[in-house]
Design a protein around this motif. Structure first.
Motif, PDB file in Angstrom:
ATOM      1  N   GLU A  19      31.495  -0.813   9.726  1.00 60.03           N
ATOM      2  CA  GLU A  19      31.845  -1.828  11.019  1.00 60.03           C
ATOM      3  C   GLU A  19      32.718  -2.367  10.919  1.00 60.03           C
ATOM      4  N   LEU A  20      31.784  -3.281   9.846  1.00 55.91           N
ATOM      5  CA  LEU A  20      33.012  -4.895   9.641  1.00 55.91           C
ATOM      6  C   LEU A  20      34.218  -4.197   9.381  1.00 55.91           C
ATOM      7  N   ILE A  21      34.794  -3.225   8.688  1.00 56.29           N
ATOM      8  CA  ILE A  21      36.163  -3.289   8.698  1.00 56.29           C
ATOM      9  C   ILE A  21      37.153  -3.280   9.865  1.00 56.29           C
ATOM     10  N   THR A  22      36.614  -2.580  11.129  1.00 53.15           N
ATOM     11  CA  THR A  22      36.570  -1.981  12.182  1.00 53.15           C
ATOM     12  C   THR A  22      37.082  -3.090  12.805  1.00 53.15           C
ATOM     13  N   ALA A  23      35.961  -3.776  12.267  1.00 50.59           N
ATOM     14  CA  ALA A  23      35.945  -5.496  13.959  1.00 50.59           C
ATOM     15  C   ALA A  23      36.923  -5.947  13.779  1.00 50.59           C
ATOM     16  N   ALA A  24      37.198  -5.847  12.332  1.00 50.99           N
ATOM     17  CA  ALA A  24      38.283  -6.986  11.997  1.00 50.99           C
ATOM     18  C   ALA A  24      39.496  -6.064  12.130  1.00 50.99           C
ATOM     19  N   GLY A  25      39.886  -5.104  13.027  1.00 52.21           N
ATOM     20  CA  GLY A  25      41.466  -4.882  13.303  1.00 52.21           C
ATOM     21  C   GLY A  25      42.175  -4.365  11.670  1.00 52.21           C
ATOM     22  N   LEU A  26      41.365  -3.461  11.288  1.00 52.91           N
ATOM     23  CA  LEU A  26      41.344  -2.865   9.790  1.00 52.91           C
ATOM     24  C   LEU A  26      41.453  -1.129  10.204  1.00 52.91           C
ATOM     25  N   ARG A  27      41.975  -0.852   9.127  1.00 53.19           N
ATOM     26  CA  ARG A  27      41.738   0.946   9.348  1.00 53.19           C
ATOM     27  C   ARG A  27      40.474   1.150   8.176  1.00 53.19           C
ATOM     28  N   PRO A  28      39.624   1.426   7.997  1.00 49.10           N
ATOM     29  CA  PRO A  28      38.619   1.594   6.974  1.00 49.10           C
ATOM     30  C   PRO A  28      39.301   3.109   6.359  1.00 49.10           C
ATOM     31  N   LEU A  29      39.518   2.890   4.718  1.00 46.69           N
ATOM     32  CA  LEU A  29      39.947   4.080   4.577  1.00 46.69           C
ATOM     33  C   LEU A  29      39.254   4.612   2.733  1.00 46.69           C
ATOM     34  N   ARG A  30      38.198   5.188   3.044  1.00 47.52           N
ATOM     35  CA  ARG A  30      37.541   5.237   1.792  1.00 47.52           C
ATOM     36  C   ARG A  30      38.056   6.070   1.142  1.00 47.52           C
ATOM     37  N   LEU A  31      38.346   5.137  -0.565  1.00 47.87           N
ATOM     38  CA  LEU A  31      39.107   6.184  -1.091  1.00 47.87           C
ATOM     39  C   LEU A  31      38.291   6.841  -2.129  1.00 47.87           C
ATOM     40  N   ALA A  32      38.932   7.986  -2.712  1.00 46.35           N
ATOM     41  CA  ALA A  32      38.738   9.087  -3.524  1.00 46.35           C
ATOM     42  C   ALA A  32      39.221   9.298  -4.562  1.00 46.35           C
ATOM     43  N   GLY A  33      38.573   9.887  -5.832  1.00 51.25           N
ATOM     44  CA  GLY A  33      40.032   9.775  -6.268  1.00 51.25           C
ATOM     45  C   GLY A  33      40.020  11.454  -6.534  1.00 51.25           C
ATOM     46  N   LYS A  34      41.144  12.187  -7.593  1.00 47.99           N
ATOM     47  CA  LYS A  34      41.999  12.981  -7.405  1.00 47.99           C
ATOM     48  C   LYS A  34      41.772  13.917  -9.172  1.00 47.99           C
ATOM     49  N   VAL A 120      20.296  -8.602   2.089  1.00 45.30           N
ATOM     50  CA  VAL A 120      21.350  -8.077   3.325  1.00 45.30           C
ATOM     51  C   VAL A 120      22.215  -8.667   3.730  1.00 45.30           C
ATOM     52  N   HIS A 121      21.493  -9.396   4.973  1.00 41.62           N
ATOM     53  CA  HIS A 121      21.955  -9.714   5.951  1.00 41.62           C
ATOM     54  C   HIS A 121      23.140 -11.215   5.545  1.00 41.62           C
ATOM     55  N   ALA A 122      22.389 -11.682   4.239  1.00 41.96           N
ATOM     56  CA  ALA A 122      23.003 -12.907   4.168  1.00 41.96           C
ATOM     57  C   ALA A 122      24.519 -12.328   3.405  1.00 41.96           C
ATOM     58  N   LYS A 123      25.059 -11.383   2.781  1.00 47.76           N
ATOM     59  CA  LYS A 123      25.609 -10.145   1.898  1.00 47.76           C
ATOM     60  C   LYS A 123      26.613 -10.245   3.122  1.00 47.76           C
ATOM     61  N   ILE A 124      26.362  -8.851   4.451  1.00 48.76           N
ATOM     62  CA  ILE A 124      26.671  -8.923   5.579  1.00 48.76           C
ATOM     63  C   ILE A 124      27.679 -10.252   5.781  1.00 48.76           C
ATOM     64  N   ALA A 125      27.066 -11.259   6.406  1.00 48.82           N
ATOM     65  CA  ALA A 125      27.379 -12.132   6.984  1.00 48.82           C
ATOM     66  C   ALA A 125      28.454 -12.498   6.400  1.00 48.82           C
ATOM     67  N   GLN A 126      28.535 -13.004   4.929  1.00 48.99           N
ATOM     68  CA  GLN A 126      29.265 -13.245   4.123  1.00 48.99           C
ATOM     69  C   GLN A 126      30.963 -12.105   3.836  1.00 48.99           C
ATOM     70  N   LEU A 127      30.799 -10.996   4.235  1.00 45.48           N
ATOM     71  CA  LEU A 127      31.917 -10.116   4.574  1.00 45.48           C
ATOM     72  C   LEU A 127      32.343 -10.450   5.214  1.00 45.48           C
ATOM     73  N   ARG A 128      31.214 -11.002   6.580  1.00 48.44           N
ATOM     74  CA  ARG A 128      32.487 -10.707   7.656  1.00 48.44           C
ATOM     75  C   ARG A 128      33.179 -11.701   7.755  1.00 48.44           C
ATOM     76  N   GLU A 129      32.309 -12.976   7.562  1.00 44.78           N
ATOM     77  CA  GLU A 129      33.793 -13.978   7.068  1.00 44.78           C
ATOM     78  C   GLU A 129      34.770 -14.006   6.200  1.00 44.78           C
ATOM     79  N   TRP A 130      34.576 -13.639   5.757  1.00 42.64           N
ATOM     80  CA  TRP A 130      35.654 -12.790   4.761  1.00 42.64           C
ATOM     81  C   TRP A 130      36.912 -12.007   5.539  1.00 42.64           C
ATOM     82  N   LEU A 131      36.183 -10.960   5.776  1.00 46.25           N
ATOM     83  CA  LEU A 131      37.384  -9.834   6.896  1.00 46.25           C
ATOM     84  C   LEU A 131      37.665 -10.643   7.786  1.00 46.25           C
TER      85      LEU A 131
END
Length: 342
Positions: A19-34, A120-131
């Motif tokens: 949700e934070l990636i979307t809210a930052a105007g970016l497209r979340p792309l889950r990285l999968a292997g091959k 967890v709330h603190a970690k999410i707030a830190q990621l929100r600020e970084w994004l």
């Protein structure tokens, strides 16, 4: 004229709050292997004793296989993901010529305590600020993103119900879930709604519940369903575990609680938690067989298996040290008699 494609932020693990990636105007792309592709570059930096999924993802990042990435966010969902983060962070520091995107670790704990919620709330707030360096994330932006991703989760829940009603194969279901992790959330919702609108043919086969390692590609599902099984449910985070829980409210605190209580995944949950969850999920989808698939260098599933087998009361088979994205002929041979006995 179509809208320009959003820049992508790659992420690793279901503990990343997309949700934070979307809210930052970016497209979340889950990285999968091959599976089956050369992972020499990843092996060089991680070693061959690490889960092959992480080695494949690192290789694909280094070769640019995902296309341009604005950032990479890695969750601490397992030891292999943590090793991947450290490798990316160090390569970003010492090899500027590689032009790697900035990388961030998010550490979500899953203990049922108020102190865990605060952490967890603190970690999410830190990621929100970084994004926020891409776009400041206001409360309205976050609320809209949470609402959209919860809508997607509910749509995927309807797809899971369609599968349980024998109207969607396990392979197709896994492909649909994976597809939603590679496009903007609005497109993902439309994609699932299109699948739900199709009157699919009846699916037949021995009803199998899949536990153990996660599956970011459909190879094992295809093999099982080609041999007379119908995968009606699973408890890994590329399947139903990814979307089973929604947010209680469109707020940062509710987002933290959603990720704190999501699971239980094999690497981070207790044996008793896993067994209870597996038993309830297997009953809900009318499974006839329990199959635990343990990928090479994924050590958690075999520890869970005895109690899962006892809790479900189903015929159960454990396949250990399986190659990434594949099922050995020996494992299949051990499973087929159990299916025939149902």
């Amino acid at each position: 004229m179509s809208a320009p494609e959003l820049p992508a932020a790659g992420y690793v693990g279901a503990d990343v709050p997309v949700e934070l990636i979307t809210a930052a105007g970016l497209r979340p792309l889950r990285l999968a292997g091959k599976p089956g592709e050369d992972s020499t570059l990843g092996d060089r930096y991680l070693g061959r004793g690490v889960d092959p999924v992480a080695r494949s993802i690192l290789t694909r990042i280094l070769t640019g296989d995902y296309g341009p990435l604005e950032a990479v966010v890695v969750s601490r969902d397992c030891e292999a993901s943590l090793r991947l983060f450290y490798a990316l962070r160090e390569l970003h520091r010492v090899e500027p010529g590689l032009r790697l995107p900035p990388v961030r670790l998010v550490d979500v704990l899953h203990l049922p305590h108020h102190t865990t919620t605060r952490y967890v709330h603190a970690k999410i707030a830190q990621l929100r600020e970084w994004l926020g360096q891409w776009r400041r994330i206001g409360d309205d932006d976050l609320a809209a993103a949470i609402t959209a991703h919860d809508t997607l989760r509910r749509s995927l829940g309807r797809a899971a119900a369609l599968r349980r009603a024998n109207r969607l194969s396990g392979t197709r279901f896994l492909e649909v879930v994976a597809a939603t992790t590679a496009v903007p959330v609005e497109e993902a919702i439309a994609l699932v709604e299109d699948v739900l609108a199709v009157d699919s043919a009846q699916v037949e086969g021995v009803r199998l519940f899949l536990t153990g390692s996660s599956h970011d590609t459909p190879g094992v599902y295809e093999t099982l369903e080609r041999n007379g099984f119908f995968i009606v449910g699973e408890d890994h985070d590329w399947g139903e575990l990814l979307f089973a829980r929604t947010c209680a409210a469109p707020t940062e605190l509710a987002l933290a609680e959603r990720y704190q209580h999501n699971g239980p995944a094999a690497p981070r949950a207790s044996i008793r938690q896993r067994a209870a969850h597996t038993a309830a999920a297997a009953r809900a989808c009318g499974a006839e067989i329990l199959f635990s698939y343990a990928r090479v260098h994924d050590d958690a599933p075999p520890w869970d298996f005895p109690e899962q087998r006892a809790a479900t009361g189903l015929r159960a088979v454990l396949a250990e040290r399986q190659p990434y994205g594949e099922l050995t002929s020996e494992a299949l041979a051990a499973l087929i008699p159990a299916g025939a006995a149902v």
